[in-house]
Design a protein around this motif. Structure first.
Motif, PDB file in Angstrom:
ATOM      1  N   LEU A 215       0.867  -1.177   0.000  1.00 55.85           N
ATOM      2  CA  LEU A 215       0.000   0.000   0.000  1.00 55.85           C
ATOM      3  C   LEU A 215       0.901   1.223   0.000  1.00 55.85           C
ATOM      4  CD1 LEU A 215      -2.715   1.510   0.304  1.00 55.85           C
ATOM      5  CD2 LEU A 215      -2.416   1.285   2.792  1.00 55.85           C
ATOM      6  N   THR A 216       0.777   2.058  -1.050  1.00 57.38           N
ATOM      7  CA  THR A 216       1.638   3.225  -1.194  1.00 57.38           C
ATOM      8  C   THR A 216       0.791   4.483  -1.274  1.00 57.38           C
ATOM      9  OG1 THR A 216       3.282   1.919  -2.381  1.00 57.38           O
ATOM     10  CG2 THR A 216       3.446   4.314  -2.572  1.00 57.38           C
ATOM     11  N   ILE A 217       1.187   5.492  -0.495  1.00 54.99           N
ATOM     12  CA  ILE A 217       0.558   6.813  -0.520  1.00 54.99           C
ATOM     13  C   ILE A 217       1.655   7.826  -0.812  1.00 54.99           C
ATOM     14  CG2 ILE A 217      -0.781   8.516   0.767  1.00 54.99           C
ATOM     15  CD1 ILE A 217      -1.699   6.183   2.571  1.00 54.99           C
ATOM     16  N   ARG A 218       1.449   8.662  -1.822  1.00 53.66           N
ATOM     17  CA  ARG A 218       2.509   9.591  -2.228  1.00 53.66           C
ATOM     18  C   ARG A 218       1.924  10.955  -2.569  1.00 53.66           C
ATOM     19  NH1 ARG A 218       0.957   6.149  -6.047  1.00 53.66           N
ATOM     20  NH2 ARG A 218       0.456   6.964  -8.123  1.00 53.66           N
ATOM     21  N   GLY A 219       2.762  11.971  -2.422  1.00 56.95           N
ATOM     22  CA  GLY A 219       2.349  13.321  -2.768  1.00 56.95           C
ATOM     23  C   GLY A 219       3.565  14.191  -3.022  1.00 56.95           C
ATOM     24  N   SER A 220       3.390  15.217  -3.842  1.00 56.92           N
ATOM     25  CA  SER A 220       4.484  16.135  -4.126  1.00 56.92           C
ATOM     26  C   SER A 220       3.926  17.482  -4.548  1.00 56.92           C
ATOM     27  CB  SER A 220       5.397  15.583  -5.224  1.00 56.92           C
ATOM     28  OG  SER A 220       4.687  15.449  -6.446  1.00 56.92           O
TER      29      SER A 220
ATOM     30  N   GLY B 273       8.489  16.443  -1.970  1.00 58.76           N
ATOM     31  CA  GLY B 273       7.696  15.240  -2.111  1.00 58.76           C
ATOM     32  C   GLY B 273       7.874  14.298  -0.938  1.00 58.76           C
ATOM     33  N   ALA B 274       6.874  13.443  -0.721  1.00 57.02           N
ATOM     34  CA  ALA B 274       6.941  12.451   0.347  1.00 57.02           C
ATOM     35  C   ALA B 274       6.080  11.258  -0.029  1.00 57.02           C
ATOM     36  CB  ALA B 274       6.470  13.037   1.679  1.00 57.02           C
ATOM     37  N   SER B 275       6.473  10.090   0.462  1.00 54.86           N
ATOM     38  CA  SER B 275       5.685   8.884   0.223  1.00 54.86           C
ATOM     39  C   SER B 275       5.789   7.955   1.425  1.00 54.86           C
ATOM     40  CB  SER B 275       6.153   8.155  -1.044  1.00 54.86           C
ATOM     41  OG  SER B 275       7.470   7.663  -0.886  1.00 54.86           O
ATOM     42  N   TYR B 276       4.736   7.170   1.614  1.00 53.39           N
ATOM     43  CA  TYR B 276       4.696   6.139   2.653  1.00 53.39           C
ATOM     44  C   TYR B 276       4.278   4.831   2.004  1.00 53.39           C
ATOM     45  CZ  TYR B 276       2.810   3.131   6.275  1.00 53.39           C
ATOM     46  OH  TYR B 276       2.533   2.033   7.067  1.00 53.39           O
TER      47      TYR B 276
ATOM     48  N   THR C  98       6.308  -7.112   8.572  1.00 52.34           N
ATOM     49  CA  THR C  98       5.727  -5.915   7.991  1.00 52.34           C
ATOM     50  C   THR C  98       6.754  -4.793   8.073  1.00 52.34           C
ATOM     51  OG1 THR C  98       3.470  -6.540   8.598  1.00 52.34           O
ATOM     52  CG2 THR C  98       3.879  -4.215   8.138  1.00 52.34           C
ATOM     53  N   ASP C  99       6.954  -4.098   6.959  1.00 47.89           N
ATOM     54  CA  ASP C  99       7.862  -2.952   6.915  1.00 47.89           C
ATOM     55  C   ASP C  99       7.062  -1.682   6.675  1.00 47.89           C
ATOM     56  OD1 ASP C  99       9.771  -4.912   7.062  1.00 47.89           O
ATOM     57  OD2 ASP C  99      10.983  -4.147   5.408  1.00 47.89           O
ATOM     58  N   ASP C 100       7.509  -0.601   7.307  1.00 51.63           N
ATOM     59  CA  ASP C 100       6.981   0.738   7.037  1.00 51.63           C
ATOM     60  C   ASP C 100       8.114   1.558   6.438  1.00 51.63           C
ATOM     61  OD1 ASP C 100       4.234   0.620   8.175  1.00 51.63           O
ATOM     62  OD2 ASP C 100       5.328   0.183  10.020  1.00 51.63           O
ATOM     63  N   TYR C 101       7.974   1.871   5.151  1.00 53.65           N
ATOM     64  CA  TYR C 101       9.024   2.584   4.437  1.00 53.65           C
ATOM     65  C   TYR C 101       8.546   3.993   4.102  1.00 53.65           C
ATOM     66  CZ  TYR C 101      12.277   3.906   0.732  1.00 53.65           C
ATOM     67  OH  TYR C 101      13.201   4.574  -0.040  1.00 53.65           O
ATOM     68  N   MET C 102       9.353   4.985   4.468  1.00 53.38           N
ATOM     69  CA  MET C 102       9.023   6.387   4.205  1.00 53.38           C
ATOM     70  C   MET C 102      10.159   7.049   3.453  1.00 53.38           C
ATOM     71  SD  MET C 102       7.237   7.426   7.835  1.00 53.38           S
ATOM     72  CE  MET C 102       8.414   6.467   8.779  1.00 53.38           C
ATOM     73  N   GLU C 103       9.793   7.917   2.546  1.00 58.67           N
ATOM     74  CA  GLU C 103      10.792   8.630   1.753  1.00 58.67           C
ATOM     75  C   GLU C 103      10.334  10.064   1.538  1.00 58.67           C
ATOM     76  OE1 GLU C 103      13.103   8.364  -2.576  1.00 58.67           O
ATOM     77  OE2 GLU C 103      12.142   6.597  -1.708  1.00 58.67           O
ATOM     78  N   GLY C 104      11.252  10.999   1.695  1.00 57.23           N
ATOM     79  CA  GLY C 104      10.961  12.402   1.437  1.00 57.23           C
ATOM     80  C   GLY C 104      12.078  13.031   0.636  1.00 57.23           C
TER      81      GLY C 104
ATOM     82  N   SER D 173      13.690   6.006   5.289  1.00 55.48           N
ATOM     83  CA  SER D 173      13.686   5.276   6.552  1.00 55.48           C
ATOM     84  C   SER D 173      12.820   4.037   6.403  1.00 55.48           C
ATOM     85  CB  SER D 173      13.142   6.154   7.688  1.00 55.48           C
ATOM     86  OG  SER D 173      13.087   5.429   8.903  1.00 55.48           O
ATOM     87  N   ASN D 174      13.354   2.885   6.845  1.00 54.37           N
ATOM     88  CA  ASN D 174      12.602   1.638   6.823  1.00 54.37           C
ATOM     89  C   ASN D 174      12.576   1.050   8.235  1.00 54.37           C
ATOM     90  OD1 ASN D 174      11.245  -0.406   5.027  1.00 54.37           O
ATOM     91  ND2 ASN D 174      12.753  -1.745   6.003  1.00 54.37           N
TER      92      ASN D 174
END
Length: 383
Positions: free
Chosen positions: A293-298, A312-315, A332-338, A360-361
């Motif tokens: 499940l990916t949520i992204r915005g920029s 930009g950022a995504s989860y 389960t991994d929670d991966y975030m990127e900005g 960050s993971n």
């Protein structure tokens, strides 16, 4: 969903101005010389819990052919040779080849697109990495296309095909082949919005792990929903069927809520918000099954003729399943990127881009946790 960690922000911030071509082949075809000279300060080059840092110098000369700007058939073909030089880990130095061809045809009644690419990659991602100190080298080949034809005054049908093959150069990683065939029916609800019904068939072959077949049915819409909001939204059901694998137990079929959306909102003539959500099955580089499940915005803004900025950022929620059965969840991994970046257009030939990327993971497995930040500066040339 899988992206390399090269200096991608510069591509997002590139303005639409055209430089004068290096060579005009004809009135409808031009050749450009391209290149990037950049430096990256990366504090976790392997994306592991025990971070190792380095400074990497990138030199990426290339050539691009542009044809058919004023024709029904338009396209580009680019070739790039990428040189990466590590200051402290010289054994990681590499020179890699990539090429991409894209074409589009539109005569008002039918439109088609075609793409083909080959990329040599030597960068780790959240999906492609090991617990040791190594960059995972692989080759990725992709080819596909789609055609859409009007079948009535208000309706059209689109059929596509896409194939992606990944070949790893390191033992312990799973080569993969993925073929996808989407079929869509569009009906014009308003002059600017089409309703859509789509069926997608996808088959995946893995060197290690389970082969699978996916069936997805979605309903949705595309077009200009308001004067400022455009894009597409598809929601439906996706089922993954697993093929029996010798030496591994049988797996039950899995079903999830399939989502594929990409929307753009024009805040002003020079500023745009982009956002989207996706939910789908996948498999990582070692053949482990996932659902993502990916949520992204920029936000992108051309604040002047010379300056543009991006934030930009995504989860991404990554559910891995044990090879012993889909009912036993491995982790389960929670991966975030900005990311944040700015580009200064010196002239029509040269742009300077600076960027900061944060990753960050957080995982149920301590060996899969990592934090990563990359500061980059690059000069991009096209003439």
């Amino acid at each position: 969903m899988k992206i390399t960690r090269l200096i991608a922000v510069s591509a997002l911030l590139t303005t639409g101005a055209y430089a004068a071509p290096f060579l005009a082949i004809s009135d409808n075809a031009e050749i450009f010389l391209t290149g990037t000279l950049g430096v990256r300060a990366d504090d976790n080059i392997f994306m592991t819990p025990d971070a190792q840092s380095d400074t990497i110098w990138d030199i990426n000369p290339g050539v691009q052919l542009v044809f058919g700007r004023s024709s029904m058939l338009q396209g580009t073909w680019s070739v790039v040779e990428s040189f990466a030089n590590y200051s402290d880990h010289s054994d990681l130095n590499s020179n890699l080849f990539s090429t991409a061809f894209n074409a589009a045809y539109d005569d008002g009644k039918a439109k088609s697109t075609f793409n083909a690419s080959f990329n040599e990659i030597n960068q780790n991602t959240v999906d492609v990495r090991s617990n040791g100190d190594a960059l995972i080298r692989r080759d990725v080949f992709a080819i596909g296309g789609q055609s859409e034809v009007n079948v009535s005054e208000k309706s059209s049908v689109a059929v596509g095909v896409q194939y992606t093959g990944t070949n790893y150069k390191r033992i312990g990683f799973s080569d993969s082949k993925v073929g996808t065939i989407p079929v869509s029916y569009y009906y014009e609800m308003t002059p600017k919005v089409d309703m859509a019904l789509t069926y997608r068939y996808r088959q995946s072959w893995l060197q290690h792990g389970y082969d699978s077949k996916d069936h997805a049915v979605t309903v949705g819409a595309r077009g200009e929903f308001t004067p400022k909001l455009t894009g597409q939204v598809h929601v439906g059901v996706t089922q993954r069927n697993f093929r029996h694998h010798k030496g591994l137990p049988d797996l039950d079929d899995k079903t999830l809520l399939g989502i594929d959306s990409s929307l753009s909102y024009a805040v002003s003539p020079k500023s745009t918000l982009q956002f989207g959500v996706s939910n789908d099955f996948d498999a990582n580089s070692q053949g482990n099954q996932q659902k993502n499940l990916t949520i992204r915005g920029s936000a992108i803004s051309n604040i002047s003729d010379e300056w543009s900025v991006l934030i930009g950022a995504s989860y991404r929620a990554i559910n891995y399943y044990a090879q012993g059965g889909m009912t036993a969840k491995a982790r389960t991994d929670d991966y975030m990127e900005g990311q944040i970046g700015a580009t200064y257009k010196v002239n029509e030939y040269l742009q300077i881009t600076g960027a900061l990327a944060l990753r960050s993971n957080k995982s149920d497995l301590d060996t899969s946790d990592f934090d990563n930040s990359v500061v980059s500066l690059a000069a991009n040339l096209r003439f």
